[in-house]
Motif scaffolding. Structure first.
Motif, PDB file in Angstrom:
ATOM      1  N   PRO A  60       0.846  -1.206   0.000  1.00 24.60           N
ATOM      2  CA  PRO A  60       0.000   0.000   0.000  1.00 24.60           C
ATOM      3  C   PRO A  60       0.883   1.258   0.000  1.00 24.60           C
ATOM      4  O   PRO A  60       1.926   1.292   0.646  1.00 24.60           O
ATOM      5  N   ALA A  61       0.441   2.264  -0.741  1.00 18.10           N
ATOM      6  CA  ALA A  61       1.214   3.500  -0.855  1.00 18.10           C
ATOM      7  C   ALA A  61       0.273   4.699  -0.884  1.00 18.10           C
ATOM      8  O   ALA A  61      -0.917   4.568  -1.189  1.00 18.10           O
ATOM      9  N   THR A  62       0.832   5.865  -0.582  1.00 11.37           N
ATOM     10  CA  THR A  62       0.076   7.108  -0.642  1.00 11.37           C
ATOM     11  C   THR A  62      -0.339   7.402  -2.080  1.00 11.37           C
ATOM     12  O   THR A  62      -1.461   7.820  -2.346  1.00 11.37           O
ATOM     13  N   PHE A  63       0.607   7.189  -3.007  1.00 14.20           N
ATOM     14  CA  PHE A  63       0.376   7.508  -4.415  1.00 14.20           C
ATOM     15  C   PHE A  63       0.849   6.367  -5.306  1.00 14.20           C
ATOM     16  O   PHE A  63       1.707   5.579  -4.926  1.00 14.20           O
ATOM     17  N   THR A  64       0.313   6.362  -6.502  1.00 15.89           N
ATOM     18  CA  THR A  64       0.814   5.515  -7.580  1.00 15.89           C
ATOM     19  C   THR A  64       1.309   6.460  -8.664  1.00 15.89           C
ATOM     20  O   THR A  64       0.653   7.465  -8.952  1.00 15.89           O
ATOM     21  N   VAL A  65       2.455   6.157  -9.229  1.00 12.98           N
ATOM     22  CA  VAL A  65       2.942   6.951 -10.351  1.00 12.98           C
ATOM     23  C   VAL A  65       2.839   6.078 -11.599  1.00 12.98           C
ATOM     24  O   VAL A  65       3.080   4.880 -11.565  1.00 12.98           O
ATOM     25  N   ARG A  66       2.423   6.709 -12.697  1.00 11.41           N
ATOM     26  CA  ARG A  66       2.309   5.997 -13.969  1.00 11.41           C
ATOM     27  C   ARG A  66       2.607   6.975 -15.093  1.00 11.41           C
ATOM     28  O   ARG A  66       2.528   8.187 -14.908  1.00 11.41           O
TER      29      ARG A  66
END
Length: 186
Positions: free
Chosen positions: A81-87
């Motif tokens: 789990p993370a605060t953000f996902t980057v794509r």
């Protein structure tokens, strides 16, 4: 490979074509974590299949991760789990265009009715140069709060693509220019 190369080469010719958007309603918290998702396998229709090259994508991903770390984000595994996902998304549009010509009428003298001034049946109306393919490229990186379902930040490059292969240095330069407006972790 050359299509992706064109995106990255064109982007490195200055900061023109680079823009960003920040959604201030999505906060960047202290200790923000990021997991990475961003290859041609994400299923996005915006990713051109011609840019599916693992080594170039690995260079792009390393450059993105380096920029995120410089801004204070902690990179975690994709299953964590993370605060953000980057794509990121790549797109190359190819258009065919004709160059403007000098115009004017020339040719041999009039030889009969119906052909027009300076025209004979042996003289073509026009000799157009061959069509030119124009490649417009876009490269977009998103920082997304998937729990809230909103994009916190988006960096974009758009411009005319060139045709030489990208180096890691040029990829790093482009990604660095795009990430200049990414907010740092407080």
């Amino acid at each position: 490979v050359l299509t992706l190369a064109a995106v990255l080469v064109a982007a490195c010719s200055g900061t023109s074509g680079v823009s960003s958007e920040r959604n201030d309603t999505v906060p960047i918290p202290s200790g923000a974590t990021v997991n990475f998702r961003g290859t041609t396998n994400t299923g996005s229709t915006r990713v051109d299949p011609a840019v599916a090259n693992d080594s170039v994508h690995h260079m792009i991903q390393r450059a993105i991760v380096a920029q995120l770390r410089q801004k204070g984000y902690t990179i975690v595994d994709s299953g964590t789990p993370a605060t953000f996902t980057v794509r990121y998304f790549l797109r190359v549009d190819v258009k065919t265009a004709y160059a403007a010509t000098g115009g004017g009428v020339s040719g041999p003298p009039i030889t009969g009715y119906g052909l027009g001034y300076g025209r004979t049946s042996e003289t073509p109306l026009s000799t157009l140069p061959p069509p030119e393919q124009i490649k417009n490229a876009s490269f977009e990186v998103d920082l997304v709060d998937e729990k809230a379902g909103r994009t916190a930040w988006r960096g974009i490059y758009a411009g005319e693509a060139k045709s030489s292969a990208p180096s890691e240095e040029r990829i790093n330069s482009l990604v660095g220019k795009i990430f200049t407006t990414l907010p740092a972790v407080p």
